[in-house]
Design a protein around this motif. Structure first.
Motif, PDB file in Angstrom:
ATOM      1  N   ARG A  22       0.834  -1.197   0.000  1.00  0.00           N
ATOM      2  CA  ARG A  22       0.000   0.000   0.000  1.00  0.00           C
ATOM      3  C   ARG A  22       0.868   1.246   0.000  1.00  0.00           C
ATOM      4  N   ILE A  23       0.288   2.291  -0.543  1.00  0.00           N
ATOM      5  CA  ILE A  23       0.936   3.606  -0.559  1.00  0.00           C
ATOM      6  C   ILE A  23      -0.109   4.611  -0.093  1.00  0.00           C
ATOM      7  N   GLY A  24       0.274   5.417   0.883  1.00  0.00           N
ATOM      8  CA  GLY A  24      -0.630   6.429   1.405  1.00  0.00           C
ATOM      9  C   GLY A  24       0.138   7.656   1.835  1.00  0.00           C
ATOM     10  N   ARG A  25      -0.578   8.552   2.477  1.00  0.00           N
ATOM     11  CA  ARG A  25      -0.020   9.840   2.871  1.00  0.00           C
ATOM     12  C   ARG A  25       1.230   9.700   3.746  1.00  0.00           C
ATOM     13  N   GLY A  26       1.247   8.748   4.664  1.00  0.00           N
ATOM     14  CA  GLY A  26       2.391   8.591   5.565  1.00  0.00           C
ATOM     15  C   GLY A  26       3.673   8.235   4.841  1.00  0.00           C
ATOM     16  N   LYS A  27       3.600   7.287   3.922  1.00  0.00           N
ATOM     17  CA  LYS A  27       4.813   6.886   3.190  1.00  0.00           C
ATOM     18  C   LYS A  27       5.277   8.011   2.271  1.00  0.00           C
ATOM     19  N   ALA A  46      11.596  13.160  11.839  1.00  0.00           N
ATOM     20  CA  ALA A  46      10.689  14.270  11.549  1.00  0.00           C
ATOM     21  C   ALA A  46       9.228  13.857  11.707  1.00  0.00           C
ATOM     22  N   MET A  47       9.001  12.545  11.695  1.00  0.00           N
ATOM     23  CA  MET A  47       7.635  12.023  11.854  1.00  0.00           C
ATOM     24  C   MET A  47       7.483  11.271  13.181  1.00  0.00           C
ATOM     25  N   ASP A  48       8.416  11.482  14.117  1.00  0.00           N
ATOM     26  CA  ASP A  48       8.410  10.777  15.407  1.00  0.00           C
ATOM     27  C   ASP A  48       8.399   9.266  15.212  1.00  0.00           C
ATOM     28  N   SER A  50      10.869   5.682  14.626  1.00  0.00           N
ATOM     29  CA  SER A  50      12.206   5.123  14.820  1.00  0.00           C
ATOM     30  C   SER A  50      12.888   4.898  13.472  1.00  0.00           C
ATOM     31  N   TYR A  51      14.223   4.835  13.516  1.00  0.00           N
ATOM     32  CA  TYR A  51      14.966   4.543  12.289  1.00  0.00           C
ATOM     33  C   TYR A  51      14.508   3.203  11.729  1.00  0.00           C
ATOM     34  N   ARG A  52      14.346   2.207  12.589  1.00  0.00           N
ATOM     35  CA  ARG A  52      13.944   0.873  12.120  1.00  0.00           C
ATOM     36  C   ARG A  52      12.614   0.925  11.374  1.00  0.00           C
ATOM     37  N   ARG A  53      11.636   1.624  11.941  1.00  0.00           N
ATOM     38  CA  ARG A  53      10.320   1.725  11.295  1.00  0.00           C
ATOM     39  C   ARG A  53      10.455   2.428   9.937  1.00  0.00           C
ATOM     40  N   ALA A  54      11.191   3.524   9.903  1.00  0.00           N
ATOM     41  CA  ALA A  54      11.385   4.264   8.650  1.00  0.00           C
ATOM     42  C   ALA A  54      12.078   3.381   7.621  1.00  0.00           C
ATOM     43  N   TRP A  55      13.115   2.664   8.056  1.00  0.00           N
ATOM     44  CA  TRP A  55      13.850   1.802   7.139  1.00  0.00           C
ATOM     45  C   TRP A  55      12.949   0.695   6.607  1.00  0.00           C
ATOM     46  N   LEU A  56      12.117   0.102   7.474  1.00  0.00           N
ATOM     47  CA  LEU A  56      11.203  -0.955   7.025  1.00  0.00           C
ATOM     48  C   LEU A  56      10.200  -0.433   5.997  1.00  0.00           C
ATOM     49  N   LEU A  57       9.705   0.787   6.196  1.00  0.00           N
ATOM     50  CA  LEU A  57       8.762   1.369   5.230  1.00  0.00           C
ATOM     51  C   LEU A  57       9.448   1.639   3.891  1.00  0.00           C
ATOM     52  N   VAL A  58      10.675   2.150   3.940  1.00  0.00           N
ATOM     53  CA  VAL A  58      11.430   2.388   2.704  1.00  0.00           C
ATOM     54  C   VAL A  58      11.692   1.066   1.996  1.00  0.00           C
ATOM     55  N   ASP A  59      12.096   0.059   2.742  1.00  0.00           N
ATOM     56  CA  ASP A  59      12.351  -1.261   2.163  1.00  0.00           C
ATOM     57  C   ASP A  59      11.085  -1.823   1.517  1.00  0.00           C
ATOM     58  N   GLU A  60       9.961  -1.655   2.197  1.00  0.00           N
ATOM     59  CA  GLU A  60       8.680  -2.117   1.641  1.00  0.00           C
ATOM     60  C   GLU A  60       8.383  -1.433   0.310  1.00  0.00           C
ATOM     61  N   MET A  61       8.591  -0.114   0.261  1.00  0.00           N
ATOM     62  CA  MET A  61       8.343   0.616  -0.989  1.00  0.00           C
ATOM     63  C   MET A  61       9.333   0.201  -2.067  1.00  0.00           C
ATOM     64  N   ASN A  62      10.591   0.010  -1.704  1.00  0.00           N
ATOM     65  CA  ASN A  62      11.584  -0.405  -2.692  1.00  0.00           C
ATOM     66  C   ASN A  62      11.242  -1.771  -3.289  1.00  0.00           C
TER      67      ASN A  62
END
Length: 119
Positions: A22-27, A46-48, A50-62
């Motif tokens: 999924r892709i939405g406003r948060g990503k 900047a979105m409160d 964690s690095y791990r959460r941000a990295w997992l979301l980026v990995d998911e999108m990639n």
């Protein structure tokens, strides 16, 4: 807030792909912060998030798309970093255009619903 003191409703736009993508406003917001800061970690902060959460979301999108949205560089003297790919930049632009078109197309219907909300 509107003139009546009520907050305006938000149209939440999200694309759901089978089975779990999924892709939405948060990503999209995370991608914009990464573009601005040059860092997955700083983008997440900047979105409160964690690095791990941000990295997992980026990995998911990639993994979701044929092309990566973010490329990261490992740390070194200068530290690591991350940049949006041309595809990542285009993804932000296309998502924001779709969101704006949806808002404009539904403005009358949303207005009608808001006008009929209880005080």
């Amino acid at each position: 807030m509107s003139a009546s003191g009520k907050s305006e409703p938000k149209l939440i736009f999200r694309l759901q792909f089978d089975p779990e993508g999924r892709i939405g406003r948060g990503k999209i917001e995370l991608l914009a912060h990464i573009k601005e800061t040059g860092s997955i970690s700083a983008g997440g902060r900047a979105m409160d998030m964690s690095y791990r959460r941000a990295w997992l979301l980026v990995d998911e999108m990639n993994r979701l798309f044929r092309e990566p949205v973010v490329e990261s560089q490992r740390g070194g003297k200068q530290g690591g970093g991350a940049v949006l790919t041309p595809f990542g930049e285009a993804l932000i632009a296309h998502y924001q255009a779709m969101e704006e078109k949806a808002r404009a197309a539904l403005a009358d219907e949303i207005g009608w619903i808001v006008a009929n909300l209880a005080d």
